[in-house]
Design an enzyme around this catalytic site. Sequence first.
Site, short mmCIF file in Angstrom:
data_model
loop_
_atom_site.label_atom_id
_atom_site.label_comp_id
_atom_site.label_asym_id
_atom_site.label_seq_id
_atom_site.Cartn_x
_atom_site.Cartn_y
_atom_site.Cartn_z
CE1 TYR A 199 -4.18 -1.82 0.23
CE2 TYR A 199 -2.81 -3.34 1.49
CZ TYR A 199 -3.97 -3.07 0.78
OH TYR A 199 -4.93 -4.05 0.64
CG HIS A 254 -18.30 -14.37 -5.28
ND1 HIS A 254 -19.06 -13.97 -4.19
CD2 HIS A 254 -17.43 -13.35 -5.52
CE1 HIS A 254 -18.64 -12.78 -3.79
NE2 HIS A 254 -17.67 -12.38 -4.58
CB ALA A 255 -20.41 -11.13 -9.14
CG HIS A 290 -18.62 -4.26 -7.44
ND1 HIS A 290 -18.04 -3.60 -6.39
CD2 HIS A 290 -17.81 -5.32 -7.69
CE1 HIS A 290 -16.94 -4.22 -6.02
NE2 HIS A 290 -16.77 -5.28 -6.79
CD GLU A 291 -18.25 -8.08 -10.36
OE1 GLU A 291 -17.13 -8.09 -10.88
OE2 GLU A 291 -18.43 -8.33 -9.15
CG HIS A 321 -13.88 -5.00 -10.89
ND1 HIS A 321 -12.93 -4.51 -10.04
CD2 HIS A 321 -14.74 -5.70 -10.10
CE1 HIS A 321 -13.20 -4.89 -8.79
NE2 HIS A 321 -14.30 -5.61 -8.81
CD GLU A 353 -12.93 -5.27 -5.46
OE1 GLU A 353 -14.13 -5.27 -5.76
OE2 GLU A 353 -12.11 -6.10 -5.92
CG HIS A 389 -14.09 -12.77 -0.86
ND1 HIS A 389 -15.46 -12.92 -0.84
CD2 HIS A 389 -13.82 -11.85 -1.81
CE1 HIS A 389 -16.00 -12.10 -1.74
NE2 HIS A 389 -15.03 -11.45 -2.34
NE ARG A 433 -8.57 -7.22 -3.02
CZ ARG A 433 -8.05 -8.04 -3.93
NH1 ARG A 433 -8.81 -8.58 -4.86
NH2 ARG A 433 -6.77 -8.33 -3.91
CE1 TYR A 434 -14.56 -6.87 -3.08
CE2 TYR A 434 -13.48 -8.33 -1.52
CZ TYR A 434 -13.92 -8.06 -2.80
OH TYR A 434 -13.72 -8.98 -3.80
O1 X8Z Z 1 -16.80 -9.99 -3.97
C1 X8Z Z 1 -17.36 -8.95 -4.25
C2 X8Z Z 1 -17.64 -8.61 -5.71
C3 X8Z Z 1 -16.61 -9.16 -6.62
S1 X8Z Z 1 -15.07 -8.37 -6.48
C4 X8Z Z 1 -18.97 -9.18 -6.11
N1 X8Z Z 1 -17.79 -8.12 -3.27
C5 X8Z Z 1 -17.61 -8.42 -1.86
C6 X8Z Z 1 -18.47 -9.59 -1.42
O2 X8Z Z 1 -19.36 -10.01 -2.17
O3 X8Z Z 1 -18.28 -10.09 -0.30
C7 X8Z Z 1 -18.46 -6.83 -3.47
C8 X8Z Z 1 -18.86 -6.39 -2.09
C9 X8Z Z 1 -18.01 -7.17 -1.13
ZN ZN Z 2 -15.10 -6.41 -7.12
#
Ligand code: X8Z
Ligand code: ZN
Length: 598
Positions: A208, A339-340, A369-370, A373, A397, A497, A506-507
């Site tokens: 960072y 998962h997106a 969101h996507e 990216h 993000e 994750h 990151r979120y």
């Molecule tokens: O994983 C994501 C995105 C893809 S980078 C859908 N997010 C986190 C989650 O779903 O836990 C967006 C919000 C937080």
């Molecule tokens: Zn994302």
Amino acid sequence: MTRTLAATLLLSTALCLPAAAAAKPSAREAKAFIAEVEENYEQLWEEAARIAWLKATYINFDSNWLEAKINAELTEIAVEYANRAKDFDDTRVSDDVRRKLNILKQSITLPAPTRDGAASELAAITSRLDSAYSTGKIDFEDEVVPQNQTEILMRQLRDPAKLEEVWTKWRGNSVQMKQDYVDMVEIANAGAKELGYDDLGQMWRSNYDMDPDAFAEETDRLWGQVEPLYTNLQCHVKYRLNEEYGDEVVPLDQPIRADLLGNMWAQSWGSIYDLVAPPTGDSESINLDEILVAADYTPLKITQTAESFFTSLGFDPLPDTFYERSQITKPEGREVVCHASAWNLDNVDDIRIKMCTEVNADDFRTMHHELGHNFYQRAYNKQPMLFRGDPNDGFHEAIGDMITLSITPEYLQQIGLVDEVPSADGDLALLMNEALEGVAFLPFGLLVDKWRWQVFSGELTPETYNDGWWALREQYQGIRPPNERPADAFDPGAKYHIPGNTPYMRYFLARVLQYQFYKAACDQIGWEGPLHRCSFYGAEEVGEKFNAMLEKGNSQPWQDSLELFTGTREMDASALVEYYRPLMEWLEAENEGRQCGW
Ligand code: X8Z
Ligand code: ZN
């Protein structure tokens, strides 16, 4: 081809060694090394990305096998490069070359030690973990329910016994992941130590443009800025849930039961909006779930609508291949990762999303969101290979999330989704809706990696993984599990994750940056009303300035990029606090005399 490539790399490495040992390598050698890395990565990343895409959109034995193989090769090469980059620590080189050398040393999510077989073992484990999550299923009411549908059940059910059942059964799926996870931590930690870090957590925090300890303090400072808002929201929600479910299910002197918040992980609470809604005065509150269905929106239409926000800012439309090659809905008859995610397959413009889109407000938001990216990936595609990324992983993000704040009633009216814009009476309702996403998420966004940092440092051991997880969930979110967790439970593994090994801080950063970017955009259009009513839809001047930041990619420290768009060099949650000020005032009044905190 890959085999030949790996062999070439090892050979050239071996040839380099005597020279490196004999004398400090020169700046010219550093430059040549970077050129070699960038050329190799250009091919290798594309190949790896295409295999990863195949695996994510068609999970089977062979795609797992291919993925594990290419990931092992990638890890070996990345570790090799990180070690070679260290040889130039004392060489005077240009700023660009130094930044690239640092990127090589710091940016491996899961490094393997150099011992024979370690990278393959690690890759086999990570492929298994990722697939175990995405192919997980539960039995519920005589049906076999796949992973993405379990999420929908948690959104829709209101019977506490059924919620507990789905919640608990989904966590049954992650018990099988524990041993793999333990082994993976051991291997990746050994890899981080070989590269000179105390542990993998420190390696993650080193990325960072600041000291890793200072970064950890920075996250706590940001949390301190938003904690009072979260505590007030949690308190209000607890009281409303108590009204709905009674003292037995929601005792007021305890943290909230995690399965009652309308989300599998209690990370965003928009689905229980109706239970916690503030008064709306005379104005109708906007229910985007219902509006999208009534307007016959389809997943494709949601995608095009999100795209048109970006094009309204002056970005070029998505290429045809985006629509030809993306996975916008869940395909029938095969296993996929639902998962997106957003992809750039060739590091230029073969950009795509992979989602299992449903027509609802959550996925409307996720689509923005996507695409954030994807537009970012395309904006920096003229940078040299190692700079095609973001300077701080919160940036990637935050791009689409910043756009979602512009989905105001005025904007929905502009695109024909609502007839009438609610009066100011409706503002509290809008802010509550947004807070259930943007504020409720904050402590979760913070704690996922606090947990991993503790795991990587050894502060938590496999015996205490689960208790440590729940200690953080209680400390930061004020929630508790609905039942006593069994000794073999691995509840963190129930969140994508963790088995997917995607860093999570990151979120949290994105939730802060999102409002900072948004406020900067609103300032640029000269917005003078309350911050939450600003929409910069169609503002090409914002798009131009935004693009100037995006196209820099990872070529400069994030502080410079942040300054370019917002005029400040610090991450700062005061824009978020300003945005929610009217809601905060209302919450404080509501909570007067209530038993808040936990
Ligand atoms: O994983 C994501 C995105 C893809 S980078 C859908 N997010 C986190 C989650 O779903 O836990 C967006 C919000 C937080
Ligand atoms: Zn994302």
